[in-house]
Design an enzyme around this catalytic site. Structure first.
Site, PDB file in Angstrom:
ATOM      1  N   GLU A 117      -8.357  17.365 -35.888  1.00  0.00           N
ATOM      2  CA  GLU A 117      -9.597  16.618 -35.617  1.00  0.00           C
ATOM      3  C   GLU A 117      -9.366  15.539 -34.559  1.00  0.00           C
ATOM      4  O   GLU A 117     -10.189  15.324 -33.670  1.00  0.00           O
ATOM      5  CB  GLU A 117     -10.118  15.954 -36.897  1.00  0.00           C
ATOM      6  CG  GLU A 117     -10.723  16.931 -37.887  1.00  0.00           C
ATOM      7  CD  GLU A 117     -11.119  16.219 -39.170  1.00  0.00           C
ATOM      8  OE1 GLU A 117     -12.316  16.164 -39.461  1.00  0.00           O
ATOM      9  OE2 GLU A 117     -10.224  15.710 -39.884  1.00  0.00           O
ATOM     10  N   HIS A 137     -19.866  33.937 -31.406  1.00  0.00           N
ATOM     11  CA  HIS A 137     -20.934  33.122 -32.027  1.00  0.00           C
ATOM     12  C   HIS A 137     -20.520  32.651 -33.417  1.00  0.00           C
ATOM     13  O   HIS A 137     -21.384  32.399 -34.259  1.00  0.00           O
ATOM     14  CB  HIS A 137     -22.255  33.903 -32.119  1.00  0.00           C
ATOM     15  CG  HIS A 137     -22.641  34.579 -30.850  1.00  0.00           C
ATOM     16  ND1 HIS A 137     -23.548  34.062 -29.965  1.00  0.00           N
ATOM     17  CD2 HIS A 137     -22.211  35.745 -30.291  1.00  0.00           C
ATOM     18  CE1 HIS A 137     -23.684  34.872 -28.923  1.00  0.00           C
ATOM     19  NE2 HIS A 137     -22.873  35.902 -29.096  1.00  0.00           N
ATOM     20  N   ASN A 188       0.822  -1.215   0.000  1.00  0.00           N
ATOM     21  CA  ASN A 188       0.000   0.000   0.000  1.00  0.00           C
ATOM     22  C   ASN A 188       0.854   1.262   0.000  1.00  0.00           C
ATOM     23  O   ASN A 188       0.613   2.191  -0.773  1.00  0.00           O
ATOM     24  CB  ASN A 188      -0.944  -0.012   1.207  1.00  0.00           C
ATOM     25  CG  ASN A 188      -1.937  -1.157   1.131  1.00  0.00           C
ATOM     26  OD1 ASN A 188      -2.038  -1.835   0.101  1.00  0.00           O
ATOM     27  ND2 ASN A 188      -2.655  -1.394   2.219  1.00  0.00           N
ATOM     28  N   LYS A 247      -9.011  16.827 -51.899  1.00  0.00           N
ATOM     29  CA  LYS A 247      -9.119  16.989 -50.454  1.00  0.00           C
ATOM     30  C   LYS A 247      -7.788  17.196 -49.758  1.00  0.00           C
ATOM     31  O   LYS A 247      -6.774  16.587 -50.085  1.00  0.00           O
ATOM     32  CB  LYS A 247      -9.786  15.746 -49.857  1.00  0.00           C
ATOM     33  CG  LYS A 247     -11.254  15.696 -50.156  1.00  0.00           C
ATOM     34  CD  LYS A 247     -12.015  16.703 -49.326  1.00  0.00           C
ATOM     35  CE  LYS A 247     -12.852  15.963 -48.304  1.00  0.00           C
ATOM     36  NZ  LYS A 247     -13.325  16.867 -47.282  1.00  0.00           N
ATOM     37  N   SER A 251      -7.895  12.279 -49.416  1.00  0.00           N
ATOM     38  CA  SER A 251      -9.041  11.378 -49.418  1.00  0.00           C
ATOM     39  C   SER A 251      -8.760  10.228 -50.370  1.00  0.00           C
ATOM     40  O   SER A 251      -8.029  10.377 -51.343  1.00  0.00           O
ATOM     41  CB  SER A 251     -10.280  12.152 -49.880  1.00  0.00           C
ATOM     42  OG  SER A 251     -11.194  11.276 -50.505  1.00  0.00           O
TER      43      SER A 251
HETATM   44  N1  ARG Z   1      -1.349  -4.006  -7.251  1.00  0.00           N
HETATM   45  C1  ARG Z   1      -1.821  -3.244  -6.149  1.00  0.00           C
HETATM   46  C2  ARG Z   1      -2.262  -1.845  -6.592  1.00  0.00           C
HETATM   47  O1  ARG Z   1      -1.902  -1.466  -7.657  1.00  0.00           O
HETATM   48  C3  ARG Z   1      -0.758  -3.076  -5.107  1.00  0.00           C
HETATM   49  C4  ARG Z   1      -1.313  -2.884  -3.755  1.00  0.00           C
HETATM   50  C5  ARG Z   1      -1.992  -4.113  -3.299  1.00  0.00           C
HETATM   51  N2  ARG Z   1      -2.312  -4.010  -1.933  1.00  0.00           N
HETATM   52  C6  ARG Z   1      -3.121  -4.892  -1.368  1.00  0.00           C
HETATM   53  N3  ARG Z   1      -3.394  -4.687  -0.133  1.00  0.00           N
HETATM   54  N4  ARG Z   1      -3.591  -5.898  -2.029  1.00  0.00           N
HETATM   55  O2  ARG Z   1      -2.987  -1.148  -5.913  1.00  0.00           O
END
Ligand code: ARG
Length: 472
Positions: A287, A153, A107, A280, A274
């Site tokens: 675009e 406009h 995390n 063209k 085109s």
């Molecule tokens: N692959 C996960 C992500 O991109 C990594 C973190 C995963 N953490 C967990 N508690 N499973 O978020």
């Protein structure tokens, strides 16, 4: 990695469904940098012995080399970039490799890795935007004395200098640059050490990892550190508005270069023909810039909707934050790559612009303001000039066709001093209000733009140089 707690293996379909390797593999360089900082810190606080730190750092370097060479085949079974690298490290080093993840969670690892990655991307975008400013300033200076119609406009409104038109985009992109700088400042704190959500019982030195990775300071709340994705939203906000500006500019290029307007010339090398119509010359590039805007705005919404309603702190939904981020970065990078040379190659056909202006009544406000200077209330002047325009349309005349006696017949307040005012150039020159269309105003603003550009170019070079020291 977590089989200790489970009775069954993870199902194949679950492995396939939950992996993020196809998206996050591009983070490997930054993931390894984060790991090196982490390991050095673990050594400094005594959680790893010096030779263990050395071995792991060497091992990470070896894995990095394998990946760079293309010799590393990551496996979806290992879910993501982090686990692939860690597992290869352990393969290479044995038990020492298994110490890398001490005091860390994926995390805080992913939060750190993405910030490092995004920081590099945003610096690249800054560089590309600076090139865009240079192209716009070049055009603005070159076209400073060319008069074209301004539109509201999409109807002819008042004449402006083409330099003024380009500088209008300069201002839009200037605000985008500010948003980009803000997005970069959202990346200045280091989440590493936040752990899964609550920090660690181990004596991690978060100041040290933050410093090693070139952040200003560690984040202040471990839960917020891994739960929030504001820094991505800040990037998306920049991207969405930039894309919208690029799209509107592109729309102008398409319109002004069409046969009906015909005063803007796009470079042949940026147009296509085109398959059936030999005559063209299609403006595909602007675009497509226009056409890609929806994706970029969509990626912003994608993230915001993903975030909405997520309970504090990490939820697996967050894994989906990267797909749109990377897609958006690709698109914005691609847009800038073509937009800069497109603008550099764009030209104005002065005679066609003038011919277009001569078909309309873009000097009507000038006549009304002339009457105002002679003491007429503006509303009366507006009405009388409107009536004059109607007369001209009905008799198929232009202002330029009217002799002084005819002017007087319609507007007795007019003297001969009106006639010299009624050129498009004079009209532009007299719009001297601050920020107005006058040539002198535009020249002043382009000069300021040049100064700003060299200041920001120096800043960016300095920032890059400074950050190079933190590439582990
Ligand atoms: N692959 C996960 C992500 O991109 C990594 C973190 C995963 N953490 C967990 N508690 N499973 O978020």
């Amino acid at each position: 990695m977590w089989q200790g707690r489970f009775k069954e293996d993870t199902a194949q379909v679950v492995l396939k469904f939950t992996q993020s390797l196809d998206v996050d593999w591009r983070l490997y360089e930054h993931d390894i940098r984060g790991s090196i900082a982490h390991v050095r810190m673990l050594g400094a606080v005594g959680l790893l012995k010096n030779d263990e730190v050395e071995q792991i750092e060497k091992g990470l370097g070896a894995v990095r080399e394998e990946i760079r060479r293309g010799d590393f085949q990551p496996s979806e079974r290992l879910e993501d970039v982090h686990m692939n690298i860690e597992s290869r490290l352990t393969e290479l080093l044995g038990p020492v490799g298994a110490k890398l993840h001490t005091g860390r969670s994926r995390n805080d690892q992913i939060a750190t890795t993405v910030r490092l990655y995004l920081r590099d991307c945003l610096l690249d975008l800054q560089e590309a935007l600076l090139a865009l400013f240079a192209a716009i300033l070049d055009r603005a200076e070159e076209h400073a004395d060319i008069v074209v119609s301004g539109y509201t406009h999409l109807q002819q409104a008042q004449p402006v200098s083409m330099g003024h038109y380009w500088m209008a985009w300069f201002e839009s992109f200037l605000r985008d640059y500010g948003r980009l700088e803000f997005a970069l400042s959202s990346l200045s704190e280091c989440p590493l050490g936040a752990g899964a959500l609550a920090g660690s019982t181990l004596p991690l030195d978060r100041e040290m990892t933050s410093r090693l990775l070139g952040f200003d300071r560690p984040t202040r709340n471990s839960m917020d550190s891994i739960a929030q994705r504001d820094y991505m939203a800040d990037y998306h906000h920049f991207a969405a508005l930039f894309a919208i500006h690029a799209s509107r500019l592109s729309e102008d290029l398409v319109i002004f270069s069409s046969q009906e307007f015909n005063w803007l010339k796009l470079p042949d090398s940026f147009c296509t023909g085109s398959s059936i119509m030999p005559q063209k010359k299609n403006p595909d590039v602007p675009e497509l810039i226009r056409g890609k805007t929806g994706q970029v705005v969509g990626h912003m919404l994608d993230l915001l909707i993903t975030m909405k309603g997520l309970p504090m702190t990490y939820d697996r939904d967050l894994q989906e934050d990267k797909r749109g981020l990377f897609a958006s970065l690709n698109t914005i990078g691609g847009v800038l790559e073509v937009l800069v040379p497109l603008i550099a190659g764009t030209d104005v056909d002065e005679a066609a612009a003038l011919a277009g202006l001569e078909r309309g009544f873009a000097l009507a406000t000038d006549v009304a303001e002339y009457l105002v200077r002679r003491g007429m209330p503006f509303r009366d002047a507006h009405w009388k000039v409107g009536r004059l325009v109607k007369y001209c349309i009905e008799t198929n005349r232009r202002f330029a066709d009217l002799s002084l006696p005819e002017w007087r017949e319609q507007l007795p307040e007019v003297d001969e001093d009106l006639l010299p005012l009624l050129t498009f150039r004079e009209s532009v020159e007299r719009r001297q209000t601050f920020g107005g269309a006058a040539f002198s105003q535009v020249r002043q603003r382009t000069a300021e733009g040049r100064a700003w550009l060299s200041w920001k170019t120096e800043n960016l070079t300095a920032t890059r140089k400074n950050l190079e020291e933190y590439v582990l």
